[in-house]
Design a protein around this motif. Structure first.
Motif, PDB file in Angstrom:
ATOM      1  N   PRO A 132       0.846  -1.205   0.000  1.00 50.77           N
ATOM      2  CA  PRO A 132       0.000   0.000   0.000  1.00 50.77           C
ATOM      3  C   PRO A 132       0.875   1.247   0.000  1.00 50.77           C
ATOM      4  O   PRO A 132       1.879   1.309   0.712  1.00 50.77           O
ATOM      5  CB  PRO A 132      -0.799  -0.124   1.309  1.00 50.77           C
ATOM      6  N   GLN A 133       0.502   2.223  -0.793  1.00 45.66           N
ATOM      7  CA  GLN A 133       1.317   3.437  -0.893  1.00 45.66           C
ATOM      8  C   GLN A 133       1.348   4.167   0.436  1.00 45.66           C
ATOM      9  O   GLN A 133       0.310   4.377   1.072  1.00 45.66           O
ATOM     10  CB  GLN A 133       0.766   4.347  -1.986  1.00 45.66           C
ATOM     11  N   SER A 134       2.553   4.537   0.865  1.00 47.73           N
ATOM     12  CA  SER A 134       2.710   5.229   2.140  1.00 47.73           C
ATOM     13  C   SER A 134       3.952   6.107   2.075  1.00 47.73           C
ATOM     14  O   SER A 134       4.637   6.186   1.051  1.00 47.73           O
ATOM     15  CB  SER A 134       2.849   4.218   3.291  1.00 47.73           C
ATOM     16  N   SER A 135       4.262   6.743   3.197  1.00 47.93           N
ATOM     17  CA  SER A 135       5.448   7.598   3.267  1.00 47.93           C
ATOM     18  C   SER A 135       6.733   6.786   3.208  1.00 47.93           C
ATOM     19  O   SER A 135       7.818   7.355   3.054  1.00 47.93           O
ATOM     20  CB  SER A 135       5.418   8.423   4.557  1.00 47.93           C
ATOM     21  N   TYR A 136       6.633   5.457   3.349  1.00 48.11           N
ATOM     22  CA  TYR A 136       7.805   4.593   3.269  1.00 48.11           C
ATOM     23  C   TYR A 136       7.962   3.975   1.879  1.00 48.11           C
ATOM     24  O   TYR A 136       9.075   3.849   1.365  1.00 48.11           O
ATOM     25  CB  TYR A 136       7.709   3.466   4.314  1.00 48.11           C
ATOM     26  N   THR A 137       6.847   3.567   1.290  1.00 44.43           N
ATOM     27  CA  THR A 137       6.939   2.857   0.018  1.00 44.43           C
ATOM     28  C   THR A 137       7.338   3.775  -1.135  1.00 44.43           C
ATOM     29  O   THR A 137       8.047   3.345  -2.042  1.00 44.43           O
ATOM     30  CB  THR A 137       5.610   2.170  -0.316  1.00 44.43           C
ATOM     31  N   VAL A 138       6.905   5.016  -1.117  1.00 42.09           N
ATOM     32  CA  VAL A 138       7.253   5.935  -2.206  1.00 42.09           C
ATOM     33  C   VAL A 138       8.762   6.189  -2.264  1.00 42.09           C
ATOM     34  O   VAL A 138       9.378   6.055  -3.324  1.00 42.09           O
ATOM     35  CB  VAL A 138       6.464   7.252  -2.103  1.00 42.09           C
ATOM     36  N   PRO A 139       9.416   6.538  -1.130  1.00 48.78           N
ATOM     37  CA  PRO A 139      10.883   6.672  -1.182  1.00 48.78           C
ATOM     38  C   PRO A 139      11.585   5.369  -1.559  1.00 48.78           C
ATOM     39  O   PRO A 139      12.615   5.385  -2.241  1.00 48.78           O
ATOM     40  CB  PRO A 139      11.250   7.097   0.247  1.00 48.78           C
ATOM     41  N   MET A 140      11.008   4.226  -1.123  1.00 45.50           N
ATOM     42  CA  MET A 140      11.596   2.932  -1.468  1.00 45.50           C
ATOM     43  C   MET A 140      11.562   2.719  -2.978  1.00 45.50           C
ATOM     44  O   MET A 140      12.548   2.279  -3.580  1.00 45.50           O
ATOM     45  CB  MET A 140      10.834   1.799  -0.769  1.00 45.50           C
ATOM     46  N   MET A 141      10.432   3.056  -3.603  1.00 49.56           N
ATOM     47  CA  MET A 141      10.324   2.921  -5.051  1.00 49.56           C
ATOM     48  C   MET A 141      11.294   3.849  -5.766  1.00 49.56           C
ATOM     49  O   MET A 141      11.931   3.468  -6.750  1.00 49.56           O
ATOM     50  CB  MET A 141       8.883   3.204  -5.506  1.00 49.56           C
TER      51      MET A 141
END
Length: 219
Positions: free
Chosen positions: A127-136
């Motif tokens: 799920p898109q979050s403040s963690y997954t976006v920087p990870m991507m």
């Protein structure tokens, strides 16, 4: 300024890993084929501090990222580490083994590009979050820098890895003549970089590599 700091934070780890592990791979394979020079110099290590060149690993990539972020546009993220010392004369079969030592760096960049691609795929599945976006974003940067370094180093220009591979494969007489280009290789590379010719050569290779990687990983 915040955008610049964010960009630097995303690219820092992929750039350092891509450049330093590339060099460590050369030393490891050289040791396997009989040359302990890199090992004796303490360069067969995953510690980036042993490989970082202050100018090539830090200043140049940071300046390129800063210019790209602040003023827009695209370009070639370029950098280098301290070259791992290899005494090709100490390899068991110097001319033949040179190929494997040279190919080790680009091969490791390919493996890292695949690893970052898998991380990107994993991040997309969350799920898109403040963690997954920087990870991507970091995974995408990792794929980009490793594919660029792989393509760059495979150019058949001594002292790049592609040049050493060419020397290894050419007949002895031609190989000796071709190896004499090495003192001029880096100046030639800089001219190609600052005239934009280098990016013109590399961009189709990198784009095609990314397409194949995305297809293979299903991303």
């Amino acid at each position: 300024m915040n955008e610049l700091i964010s960009t630097l934070a995303i690219w820092a780890l992929p750039v350092v890993l891509a450049i330093t592990l590339h060099e460590a791979a050369h030393g490891y394979v050289a040791r396997y084929f009989g040359d302990p020079t890199a090992e004796l110099a303490g360069r067969i290590t995953l510690n980036p501090l042993q490989h970082i060149d202050p100018l090539g690993t830090v200043v140049v990539p940071v300046v390129i990222l800063a210019v790209t972020t602040l003023f827009g546009g695209g370009g070639l993220l370029f950098g280098w580490a301290k070259p791992v010392p290899v005494n090709f004369g100490r390899l068991r079969k110097p001319k033949a083994d040179m190929l494997w030592v040279a190919a080790a760096g680009p091969f490791v960049n390919l493996l890292m590009a695949i690893g970052w691609g898998l991380l990107f795929k994993f991040a997309v599945s969350l799920p898109q979050s403040s963690y997954t976006v920087p990870m991507m974003k970091m995974a995408d940067a990792g794929m980009q820098i490793n594919l660029v370094l792989m393509a760059l180093n495979l150019l058949p220009l001594p002292p790049l890895d592609g040049g050493r591979i060419a020397v290894s494969l050419l007949p002895n007489k031609l190989a000796w003549r071709y190896a004499r280009v090495e003192p001029y290789g880096f100046p030639i590379l800089l001219v190609l970089l600052f005239t934009g010719v280098l990016w013109t050569i590399l961009w189709p290779i990198v784009a095609l590599s990314r397409m194949f990687l995305a297809g293979a990983l299903g991303i």
